[in-house]
Motif scaffolding. Structure first.
Motif, PDB file in Angstrom:
ATOM      1  N   ARG A 245       7.386 -10.270 -48.380  1.00 51.23           N
ATOM      2  CA  ARG A 245       6.760  -9.689 -49.570  1.00 51.23           C
ATOM      3  C   ARG A 245       5.356 -10.232 -49.847  1.00 51.23           C
ATOM      4  NH1 ARG A 245      11.857  -9.023 -53.763  1.00 51.23           N
ATOM      5  NH2 ARG A 245      12.989  -7.544 -52.442  1.00 51.23           N
ATOM      6  N   PRO A 246       5.105 -11.550 -49.716  1.00 46.19           N
ATOM      7  CA  PRO A 246       3.743 -12.031 -49.977  1.00 46.19           C
ATOM      8  C   PRO A 246       2.693 -11.356 -49.089  1.00 46.19           C
ATOM      9  CG  PRO A 246       5.252 -13.878 -49.921  1.00 46.19           C
ATOM     10  CD  PRO A 246       6.020 -12.663 -49.462  1.00 46.19           C
ATOM     11  N   ALA A 247       3.015 -11.106 -47.834  1.00 46.30           N
ATOM     12  CA  ALA A 247       2.057 -10.461 -46.924  1.00 46.30           C
ATOM     13  C   ALA A 247       1.778  -9.025 -47.369  1.00 46.30           C
ATOM     14  CB  ALA A 247       2.592 -10.489 -45.499  1.00 46.30           C
ATOM     15  N   LEU A 248       2.810  -8.310 -47.797  1.00 45.18           N
ATOM     16  CA  LEU A 248       2.605  -6.946 -48.274  1.00 45.18           C
ATOM     17  C   LEU A 248       1.730  -6.940 -49.527  1.00 45.18           C
ATOM     18  CD1 LEU A 248       3.156  -3.876 -48.260  1.00 45.18           C
ATOM     19  CD2 LEU A 248       5.125  -4.365 -49.713  1.00 45.18           C
ATOM     20  N   LEU A 249       2.028  -7.836 -50.475  1.00 44.20           N
ATOM     21  CA  LEU A 249       1.228  -7.885 -51.700  1.00 44.20           C
ATOM     22  C   LEU A 249      -0.225  -8.206 -51.395  1.00 44.20           C
ATOM     23  CD1 LEU A 249       3.628  -9.668 -54.204  1.00 44.20           C
ATOM     24  CD2 LEU A 249       3.085  -7.239 -54.040  1.00 44.20           C
ATOM     25  N   ALA A 250      -0.470  -9.145 -50.490  1.00 47.90           N
ATOM     26  CA  ALA A 250      -1.851  -9.497 -50.128  1.00 47.90           C
ATOM     27  C   ALA A 250      -2.555  -8.327 -49.453  1.00 47.90           C
ATOM     28  CB  ALA A 250      -1.850 -10.716 -49.215  1.00 47.90           C
ATOM     29  N   ALA A 251      -1.805  -7.486 -48.751  1.00 41.13           N
ATOM     30  CA  ALA A 251      -2.401  -6.338 -48.058  1.00 41.13           C
ATOM     31  C   ALA A 251      -2.737  -5.185 -49.006  1.00 41.13           C
ATOM     32  CB  ALA A 251      -1.462  -5.848 -46.961  1.00 41.13           C
ATOM     33  N   VAL A 252      -1.954  -5.006 -50.060  1.00 42.66           N
ATOM     34  CA  VAL A 252      -2.158  -3.840 -50.933  1.00 42.66           C
ATOM     35  C   VAL A 252      -2.816  -4.158 -52.270  1.00 42.66           C
ATOM     36  CG1 VAL A 252      -0.247  -2.567 -49.865  1.00 42.66           C
ATOM     37  CG2 VAL A 252       0.169  -3.891 -51.959  1.00 42.66           C
ATOM     38  N   LEU A 253      -2.761  -5.416 -52.702  1.00 42.48           N
ATOM     39  CA  LEU A 253      -3.328  -5.785 -54.002  1.00 42.48           C
ATOM     40  C   LEU A 253      -4.531  -6.709 -53.838  1.00 42.48           C
ATOM     41  CD1 LEU A 253      -0.125  -6.567 -56.097  1.00 42.48           C
ATOM     42  CD2 LEU A 253      -1.755  -4.722 -56.501  1.00 42.48           C
ATOM     43  N   ALA A 254      -5.595  -6.417 -54.561  1.00 36.87           N
ATOM     44  CA  ALA A 254      -6.724  -7.335 -54.611  1.00 36.87           C
ATOM     45  C   ALA A 254      -6.480  -8.368 -55.697  1.00 36.87           C
ATOM     46  CB  ALA A 254      -8.019  -6.578 -54.884  1.00 36.87           C
ATOM     47  N   ARG A 255      -5.915  -7.905 -56.827  1.00 40.18           N
ATOM     48  CA  ARG A 255      -5.674  -8.790 -57.964  1.00 40.18           C
ATOM     49  C   ARG A 255      -4.805  -8.074 -58.991  1.00 40.18           C
ATOM     50  NH1 ARG A 255     -10.167 -12.480 -60.916  1.00 40.18           N
ATOM     51  NH2 ARG A 255      -9.957 -13.554 -58.969  1.00 40.18           N
ATOM     52  N   VAL A 256      -4.029  -8.865 -59.723  1.00 32.24           N
ATOM     53  CA  VAL A 256      -3.278  -8.366 -60.865  1.00 32.24           C
ATOM     54  C   VAL A 256      -3.725  -9.204 -62.059  1.00 32.24           C
ATOM     55  CG1 VAL A 256      -1.015  -8.002 -61.909  1.00 32.24           C
ATOM     56  CG2 VAL A 256      -1.293  -7.756 -59.435  1.00 32.24           C
ATOM     57  N   SER A 257      -4.261  -8.539 -63.050  1.00 36.21           N
ATOM     58  CA  SER A 257      -4.740  -9.216 -64.246  1.00 36.21           C
ATOM     59  C   SER A 257      -3.675  -9.125 -65.336  1.00 36.21           C
ATOM     60  CB  SER A 257      -6.031  -8.546 -64.716  1.00 36.21           C
ATOM     61  OG  SER A 257      -6.508  -9.150 -65.880  1.00 36.21           O
ATOM     62  N   VAL A 258      -3.436 -10.260 -66.024  1.00 33.07           N
ATOM     63  CA  VAL A 258      -2.416 -10.338 -67.060  1.00 33.07           C
ATOM     64  C   VAL A 258      -3.093 -10.533 -68.408  1.00 33.07           C
ATOM     65  CG1 VAL A 258      -0.369 -11.555 -67.873  1.00 33.07           C
ATOM     66  CG2 VAL A 258      -0.851 -11.438 -65.446  1.00 33.07           C
ATOM     67  N   GLY A 259      -2.754  -9.675 -69.351  1.00 38.91           N
ATOM     68  CA  GLY A 259      -3.280  -9.818 -70.702  1.00 38.91           C
ATOM     69  C   GLY A 259      -2.563 -10.929 -71.444  1.00 38.91           C
TER      70      GLY A 259
END
Length: 107
Positions: free
Chosen positions: A82-96
């Protein structure tokens, strides 16, 4: 919420390491853990209005969004990949200020 006994985490066990950022401060959140072993993500700026985020809650929310976007291919992926997939598809997730306030920057 302040956690004076929270310590910086060692590598591993944090699915969103390097991807989760603080919405109010735009800083990368630091993976940490409490003396009881609970995992958190926190802003490195002490004056930040956003409280510490329980890691499991944030990771489940982000993974649910990714599986809703990518379907069975993501849903059936073993946890260690899962970490490899997230790094491949997401640049960043911002949390309010709330964990529910997630904003995704896709690659």
């Amino acid at each position: 919420m302040d956690f004076p006994i929270v310590k910086r985490a060692t590598p591993g066990r944090y699915l969103l390491r390097g991807l989760l950022s603080c919405g109010p401060c735009d800083e990368l959140l630091i993976p940490s853990f409490s003396s009881s072993g609970r995992r958190y993500y926190g802003c490195p700026r002490r004056q930040c209005p956003r409280p510490w985020i329980p890691a499991e809650q944030a990771e489940q929310a982000v993974w649910a969004h990714v599986t809703a976007t990518y379907g069975d291919a993501a849903r059936d992926l073993p946890q260690d990949r899962r970490p490899a997939l997230l790094a491949a598809v997401l640049a960043r997730v911002s949390v309010g200020v709330r964990v529910a306030d997630l904003h995704y920057q896709w690659r």
